[in-house]
Design a protein around this motif. Structure first.
Motif, short mmCIF file in Angstrom:
data_model
loop_
_atom_site.label_atom_id
_atom_site.label_comp_id
_atom_site.label_asym_id
_atom_site.label_seq_id
_atom_site.Cartn_x
_atom_site.Cartn_y
_atom_site.Cartn_z
N VAL A 87 4.63 -59.14 36.38
CA VAL A 87 5.32 -60.15 37.19
C VAL A 87 4.38 -61.32 37.38
N LEU A 88 4.92 -62.45 37.76
CA LEU A 88 4.13 -63.61 38.11
C LEU A 88 4.24 -63.80 39.62
N ILE A 89 3.10 -63.79 40.29
CA ILE A 89 3.06 -63.99 41.74
C ILE A 89 2.68 -65.45 41.99
N GLU A 90 3.43 -66.07 42.88
CA GLU A 90 3.16 -67.46 43.22
C GLU A 90 3.02 -67.56 44.73
N LEU A 91 1.97 -68.19 45.21
CA LEU A 91 1.77 -68.40 46.64
C LEU A 91 2.13 -69.83 46.98
N ARG A 92 2.85 -69.98 48.09
CA ARG A 92 3.23 -71.30 48.57
C ARG A 92 2.81 -71.45 50.03
N ARG A 108 -1.24 -68.98 41.62
CA ARG A 108 -0.29 -68.31 40.72
C ARG A 108 -1.10 -67.42 39.79
N ARG A 109 -0.60 -66.18 39.58
CA ARG A 109 -1.28 -65.28 38.65
C ARG A 109 -0.37 -64.14 38.26
N ALA A 110 -0.67 -63.56 37.12
CA ALA A 110 0.07 -62.40 36.63
C ALA A 110 -0.44 -61.15 37.33
N ALA A 111 0.45 -60.18 37.46
CA ALA A 111 0.10 -58.88 38.05
C ALA A 111 0.99 -57.82 37.40
N PHE A 112 0.59 -56.57 37.58
CA PHE A 112 1.38 -55.47 37.03
C PHE A 112 2.42 -54.97 38.04
N LEU A 113 3.60 -54.65 37.52
CA LEU A 113 4.65 -53.99 38.28
C LEU A 113 4.55 -52.50 37.97
N MET A 114 4.32 -51.71 39.00
CA MET A 114 4.13 -50.27 38.81
C MET A 114 5.46 -49.53 38.94
N GLN A 148 -0.70 -73.61 56.64
CA GLN A 148 0.54 -73.54 57.42
C GLN A 148 1.04 -72.09 57.45
N ASN A 149 2.03 -71.79 56.65
CA ASN A 149 2.54 -70.43 56.51
C ASN A 149 2.59 -70.07 55.04
N LEU A 150 2.27 -68.82 54.73
CA LEU A 150 2.28 -68.34 53.36
C LEU A 150 3.65 -67.79 53.02
N PHE A 151 4.14 -68.16 51.85
CA PHE A 151 5.37 -67.58 51.29
C PHE A 151 5.03 -67.13 49.87
N ILE A 152 5.55 -65.98 49.49
CA ILE A 152 5.22 -65.39 48.19
C ILE A 152 6.47 -65.36 47.32
N VAL A 153 6.34 -65.87 46.11
CA VAL A 153 7.42 -65.83 45.12
C VAL A 153 7.03 -64.79 44.07
#
Length: 171
Positions: free
Chosen positions: A7-12, A28-34, A56-61
């Protein structure tokens, strides 16, 4: 057991979820889906790590190659220098209205079927990708259930069932 996919994780970083657009991306970075639905570093064990200060506030995509992207509805929990968030406990964990589907046993997850990765599950996913790959094996965007085959279960049990669904991730 090893990873199911990546998956691709994106922080906003934004004041609220509606404001967490593409301009607010801080990492933004790739990670494994287990297999159990957790997301890990590429070592298959560690939590994904970022070095991105939040003002501010973190949101994760979370983005996946043939599922609709989801974003946290609220900022994740922060304890012991670790952010954590569980999308699976409720449909409302993802930003938007009906942004996740029930998977069974009270668990929720991303809508599958977005084979062309345009943010909408529709006829284009079937005609441009599923039709041309039907009956083929491999790592294909039309293999929506991730079993290594592009076949009728991908089309009938996922793609057609999710027609009309779209991502709510603000761009």
């Amino acid at each position: 057991e090893g990873a199911v996919d990546w998956v691709l994780i994106e922080l906003r970083d934004a004041p609220d979820a509606a404001s967490a657009t593409g301009e607010t991306v801080i990492g933004r970075r790739a990670a494994f889906l287990m297999p159990d639905g957790t997301v890990t570093e590429l070592d298959g064990v560690s939590n994904p790590a970022f070095n991105a200060p939040v003002t501010q506030n973190l949101f994760i995509v979370i983005r996946h190659r043939n599922h609709l992207a989801v974003m946290t509805a609220d900022p994740p929990e922060f304890a012991n220098h670790v952010y954590s968030y569980d999308f699976t406990v409720s449909a409302t964990q993802a930003y938007g209205t009906n942004a996740q589907q029930e998977l069974g046993n009270g668990s929720f997850g991303m809508y599958g079927g977005d084979a062309n990765a345009d943010g909408i599950v529709n006829i284009n996913d079937k005609t441009t990708l599923w039709n041309q790959n039907a009956g083929k094996a491999g790592y294909l965007p039309s293999d929506i259930n991730l079993d290594g085959q592009s076949d009728n279960p991908d089309k009938n049990t996922i793609l057609l069932r999710n027609f009309g669904k779209a991502t709510f991730v603000p761009e």
